[in-house]
Design a protein around this motif. Structure first.
Motif, PDB file in Angstrom:
ATOM      1  N   GLN A  91       0.830  -1.205   0.000  1.00 40.28           N
ATOM      2  CA  GLN A  91       0.000   0.000   0.000  1.00 40.28           C
ATOM      3  C   GLN A  91       0.866   1.257   0.000  1.00 40.28           C
ATOM      4  OE1 GLN A  91      -3.208  -0.239  -0.431  1.00 40.28           O
ATOM      5  NE2 GLN A  91      -3.132  -2.466  -0.295  1.00 40.28           N
ATOM      6  N   ARG A  92       1.969   1.221   0.729  1.00 39.54           N
ATOM      7  CA  ARG A  92       2.891   2.367   0.753  1.00 39.54           C
ATOM      8  C   ARG A  92       3.438   2.641  -0.643  1.00 39.54           C
ATOM      9  NH1 ARG A  92       8.380   3.156   1.037  1.00 39.54           N
ATOM     10  NH2 ARG A  92       9.169   4.799   2.458  1.00 39.54           N
ATOM     11  N   ASP A  93       3.823   1.565  -1.341  1.00 34.58           N
ATOM     12  CA  ASP A  93       4.367   1.706  -2.694  1.00 34.58           C
ATOM     13  C   ASP A  93       3.319   2.295  -3.636  1.00 34.58           C
ATOM     14  OD1 ASP A  93       6.619   0.966  -4.629  1.00 34.58           O
ATOM     15  OD2 ASP A  93       4.905  -0.032  -5.546  1.00 34.58           O
ATOM     16  N   LYS A  94       2.083   1.820  -3.504  1.00 36.64           N
ATOM     17  CA  LYS A  94       1.001   2.344  -4.350  1.00 36.64           C
ATOM     18  C   LYS A  94       0.763   3.820  -4.075  1.00 36.64           C
ATOM     19  CE  LYS A  94      -1.680  -1.917  -5.018  1.00 36.64           C
ATOM     20  NZ  LYS A  94      -2.966  -2.582  -4.725  1.00 36.64           N
ATOM     21  N   ALA A 130       9.333   9.983   3.248  1.00 35.97           N
ATOM     22  CA  ALA A 130       8.387   9.061   3.894  1.00 35.97           C
ATOM     23  C   ALA A 130       9.097   8.195   4.921  1.00 35.97           C
ATOM     24  CB  ALA A 130       7.700   8.189   2.843  1.00 35.97           C
ATOM     25  N   ALA A 131      10.316   7.749   4.589  1.00 35.77           N
ATOM     26  CA  ALA A 131      11.086   6.914   5.510  1.00 35.77           C
ATOM     27  C   ALA A 131      11.402   7.667   6.802  1.00 35.77           C
ATOM     28  CB  ALA A 131      12.378   6.445   4.842  1.00 35.77           C
ATOM     29  N   LYS A 132      11.747   8.957   6.682  1.00 32.84           N
ATOM     30  CA  LYS A 132      12.007   9.771   7.868  1.00 32.84           C
ATOM     31  C   LYS A 132      10.748   9.882   8.724  1.00 32.84           C
ATOM     32  CE  LYS A 132      15.431  12.728   5.549  1.00 32.84           C
ATOM     33  NZ  LYS A 132      15.691  14.112   5.077  1.00 32.84           N
ATOM     34  N   LEU A 133       9.625  10.106   8.041  1.00 30.00           N
ATOM     35  CA  LEU A 133       8.359  10.267   8.754  1.00 30.00           C
ATOM     36  C   LEU A 133       7.947   8.973   9.442  1.00 30.00           C
ATOM     37  CD1 LEU A 133       6.232  12.524   9.136  1.00 30.00           C
ATOM     38  CD2 LEU A 133       4.964  11.509   7.245  1.00 30.00           C
ATOM     39  N   GLU A 134       8.198   7.847   8.787  1.00 27.94           N
ATOM     40  CA  GLU A 134       7.786   6.548   9.328  1.00 27.94           C
ATOM     41  C   GLU A 134       8.529   6.190  10.611  1.00 27.94           C
ATOM     42  OE1 GLU A 134       6.533   3.918   5.443  1.00 27.94           O
ATOM     43  OE2 GLU A 134       8.646   4.305   5.832  1.00 27.94           O
TER      44      GLU A 134
END
Length: 294
Positions: free
Chosen positions: A116-119, A199-203
């Protein structure tokens, strides 16, 4: 010997009455629950089977459901409980204590989180590129370039002679085409890399820290929670279907378990009923004996 027989004859009535009374009430109490199910002799149903409570279990379940819903767990009581400081703080602290976005996402959607993240990232890239492509980029470059050129001309008139509106217009269209071509090709990959990194930082940040200071968020979340509960308490309570849940659980309860449940609350009172039978039987025996003696 005669005196002994007289005493026995006097006591016999009350004693027999007490025995009859205690056994009668004992059988009556047992018949509340036993037998648990219908008994048959051939095609004929044995009378008084099942016991009173197992036979009336559906009606008892419906009555208990109504009583719990209307008297014990009313909508206003549920609303008061949901709005209590203890529950409000529990909800707020639970939200603020959620793990980082990636962990929380995997808890919610399992292994499909990465899919879902990739989409989502692909959709964001496509939306950004489509949005830019829909702009009149050449016109924007001309307008912004003219403003920049005017500022440069004021500081350096010599350069301004060459960096004029005609020069900018001549460059704007091919530059616009190059930008759009880049976005449709390598630009998409570059944009995806940038979004993926952000997104990786936010995750990796706990959800409670994503929107500001924890101390500032607590009253805000508490206010939002209380407002939502206050506005939707009736619909929330209706969705619990408390009466239906209680009725269903009591209906599904085996008669043996229902007996244990009732006896756990009323065993002393039912034993008192049995003992009361002995007392009444004893008194009736005395009365009968006195009447016979008269």
């Amino acid at each position: 010997m005669e005196d002994f027989l007289k005493i026995v004859s006097v006591l016999a009535g009350p004693v027999v009455g007490a025995i009859i009374g205690i056994f009668t009430n004992y059988i009556a109490v047992k018949m509340l629950f036993r037998p648990y199910r219908e008994k048959h002799i051939g095609k004929f149903k044995v009378p008084f089977t099942p016991g009173i409570i197992p036979r009336r279990q559906p009606a008892l379940a419906a009555a208990l459901g109504r009583m719990v819903s209307e008297k014990l767990v009313r909508e206003e009581d549920l609303k008061r409980a949901l709005l209590s400081d203890e529950l409000t703080n529990t909800v707020v602290n639970s939200i603020l204590s959620l793990p980082p976005l990636r962990e929380s996402g995997k808890l919610l959607v399992g292994e499909t989180y990465d899919v879902q993240r990739d989409k989502l990232l692909t959709l964001l890239v496509d939306k950004i590129v489509t949005g830019i492509a829909g702009l009149d980029l050449a016109e924007i470059l001309k307008r912004e370039g003219a403003g920049i050129a005017a500022g440069i001309s004021q500081k350096n008139p010599l350069i301004g002679m060459f960096l004029n509106e005609g020069t900018i217009s001549a460059v704007a269209t091919p530059l616009s085409d190059r930008i759009l071509a880049f976005l449709e090709g390598d630009g998409k990959l570059k944009l995806r890399e940038i979004l993926d990194g952000e997104a990786a930082k936010l995750e990796e940040r706990p959800i409670g820290e994503m929107f500001g200071n924890r101390e500032d968020l607590q009253p805000l979340l508490a206010s939002v929670y209380r407002r939502l509960v206050s506005e939707h308490a009736d619909s929330i309570a209706a969705r619990f279907h408390i009466a239906d849940i209680v009725e269903e659980r009591v209906r599904a309860m085996p008669p043996e378990d229902l007996e244990k449940l009732i006896l756990s609350v009323m065993k002393k009172e039912l034993n008192d009923v049995i003992r009361l039978g002995a007392v009444i039987g004893f008194i009736m025996g005395i009365v009968t004996t006195l009447i016979n003696m008269i």
